[in-house]
Design an enzyme around this catalytic site. Sequence first.
Site, mmCIF file in Angstrom:
data_model
loop_
_atom_site.group_PDB
_atom_site.id
_atom_site.type_symbol
_atom_site.label_atom_id
_atom_site.label_comp_id
_atom_site.label_asym_id
_atom_site.label_seq_id
_atom_site.Cartn_x
_atom_site.Cartn_y
_atom_site.Cartn_z
ATOM 1 N N ASP A 1 -1.234 -0.099 -4.775
ATOM 2 C CA ASP A 1 -2.552 0.458 -5.090
ATOM 3 C C ASP A 1 -2.454 1.923 -5.534
ATOM 4 O O ASP A 1 -3.367 2.460 -6.141
ATOM 5 C CB ASP A 1 -3.503 0.314 -3.883
ATOM 6 N N HIS A 2 -1.312 2.567 -5.228
ATOM 7 C CA HIS A 2 -1.031 3.971 -5.582
ATOM 8 C C HIS A 2 0.325 4.296 -5.005
ATOM 9 O O HIS A 2 0.879 3.498 -4.229
ATOM 10 C CB HIS A 2 -2.093 4.928 -4.998
ATOM 11 N N ASP B 1 1.589 2.214 3.908
ATOM 12 C CA ASP B 1 0.725 3.385 3.689
ATOM 13 C C ASP B 1 0.594 4.228 4.958
ATOM 14 O O ASP B 1 0.738 5.443 4.919
ATOM 15 C CB ASP B 1 -0.656 2.922 3.223
ATOM 16 N N THR C 1 -6.834 3.951 -2.021
ATOM 17 C CA THR C 1 -6.645 2.525 -1.722
ATOM 18 C C THR C 1 -7.740 1.618 -2.288
ATOM 19 O O THR C 1 -7.436 0.612 -2.936
ATOM 20 C CB THR C 1 -6.569 2.329 -0.191
ATOM 21 N N ASP D 1 0.836 -1.195 0.000
ATOM 22 C CA ASP D 1 0.000 0.000 0.000
ATOM 23 C C ASP D 1 0.884 1.263 0.000
ATOM 24 O O ASP D 1 1.721 1.423 0.886
ATOM 25 C CB ASP D 1 -0.891 -0.046 1.256
ATOM 26 N N HIS E 1 -2.033 10.952 -1.073
ATOM 27 C CA HIS E 1 -2.060 10.545 -2.480
ATOM 28 C C HIS E 1 -3.478 10.721 -2.955
ATOM 29 O O HIS E 1 -4.373 10.961 -2.152
ATOM 30 C CB HIS E 1 -1.626 9.082 -2.615
ATOM 31 N N HIS F 1 1.813 8.051 5.175
ATOM 32 C CA HIS F 1 0.951 9.187 5.529
ATOM 33 C C HIS F 1 1.518 9.962 6.712
ATOM 34 O O HIS F 1 1.454 11.175 6.770
ATOM 35 C CB HIS F 1 -0.457 8.706 5.900
HETATM 36 ZN ZN ZN Z 1 -3.579 2.705 -0.265
HETATM 37 ZN ZN ZN Z 2 -3.122 6.049 1.886
#
Ligand code: ZN
Ligand code: ZN
Length: 541
Positions: free
Chosen positions: A348-349, A301, A77, A36, A482, A305
């Site tokens: 996922d990104h 992820d 996500t 992630d 994101h 963040h």
């Molecule tokens: Zn994500």
């Molecule tokens: Zn995220």
Amino acid sequence: MMWKGIKLSLLGLVAFAQVHAQAPARPKLVVGVVLDQMRWDYLYRYADRYGKGGFKRLMNDGFNCENTSIVHLPSYTAPGHATIYTGSVPALHGIAANDWINRKGAMSMYCTQDDSVQSVGSSSKAGMMSPKNLLATTVTDELRLATNFRNKTIGISLKDRGAILPAGHTANGAYWFDASNGSFISSTFYSKALPSWLTEFNKRNVTDSLLNIDWNTLYPINTYTQSTADDNAYESKLKGEQTPTFPHQLKSFIAADKGVIRTTPWGNTLTRLMAEAAVQGEALGKSGQTDFLAVSFSSTDYIGHFFAPNSIEIEDCYLRMDKELELFLNFLDKQVGAGNYTLFLTADHGGAHNVSFLKDAKIPGENVSEKVVNKNLNEVLKTALGVNELVVFSNYQVYFNEDLMVQHKLDRDKAVAICKDYLVNMDGVAFVLDMKDAAKNTIPKKILEMAVNGYHPNRSGELQVILEPGYYSGYGSTGTTHGSWNPYDTRIPLLFYGWGIKKGSSFTPYHMTDIAPTIAALLHIQEPNACIGTPITEVLK
Ligand code: ZN
Ligand code: ZN
């Protein structure tokens, strides 16, 4: 002569029967790994300290699709996971964001929310989830259909959406983390009770054991040359911390908030151990059919963040992720057999750099709060049209409250014009697209296509805002996020490895939507039912 002829034709018949009795050759197990928020450049950024058995094993012995991108908005996500596994886009698979407004009824909806099911393994509401909102089949569903449900599919992640969407509608199980009890849980959508192997796993209290270990850097901290010095203004602080610095002391969170494990590399350790417990507990790879394990590592992820890409925390997170991958691959070699499984790894990104960090490096960027825009935009609309709370600004989109529009007999064109006028004059806004008439927008084709792919008429806002590069709606001045079209959010790693996969690499442009049809081609099964991608044939033997 005659006998010989009969013998030959009999042999021919036997050979014919054998060829046609053979099932298509398939691996024993397919493992989908999503990291992630993994930016593509992390494959290289920290490569000097990756070992031979993790990322580098996949890159050197598998196939590296170096130029793979997301082709939808927003790059969040839930849409990412749904797209990877359906080979489709939000316009068709319906997972338009993590949270959206259902335009019919103006209800807010979480991507995997399902109020008709109950938690399994918890007294909290964290299990009231299912893939109900996913409108398309996944490649995992298609494999279940192709084997007439004789195989097994399991989804695992700390995040509910990271487990549920990849595993699809027909999964044997999907399991995710519940911060209220530190356990992996599920929903009655799948089963009335947790399998016994999971009850045993939860009893081990792995979460508590891991939180008992403070997060120190894997190597001496002065060797983290890819990152800003530890004490800086770009990073968030864990609760109780004076500075955002190592060591991050975690013991107090065992009682106070087990969910903190998500924001440490131990969350990835927990996920890896859980994935291994599932492979053993479900005997994946041993059903005689091709089983499928979909595992999504979420701590990459949460840490991203919280601390942003230029932090020692992220550098350490990926050095440790490399070790988790190595352990997981070694485990699969032992459990399923080297060469018997196919694995892909993607994201996922990606994620943006922190805006203050960018500005200090003289690169433009700014934090634009969606909450503030929402408030200001509604005030402007109220002044002009006399109606309160006419819109919701979320996911960089404007959702009109259709009921209020009808009730007050408001002219859509006028309301749209007011919104557009306000938004395009905002600092950092590059374009405002009217998705009702998408083709009329003057904007580079690539971005328009991503907006159209992301636009689901009942689940997306009618106006799509495109910010300038480096701008995002963050949670505050620290950390990052994101969601945009820009390469930092949409360029993703894509590695294939193992059974049926060639060694190599390619800079041919591929899309996130190509992953599911590539796996479908490898397995000789039907593509998911809303798939718009194309198999990446150069990775297949
Ligand atoms: Zn994500
Ligand atoms: Zn995220």
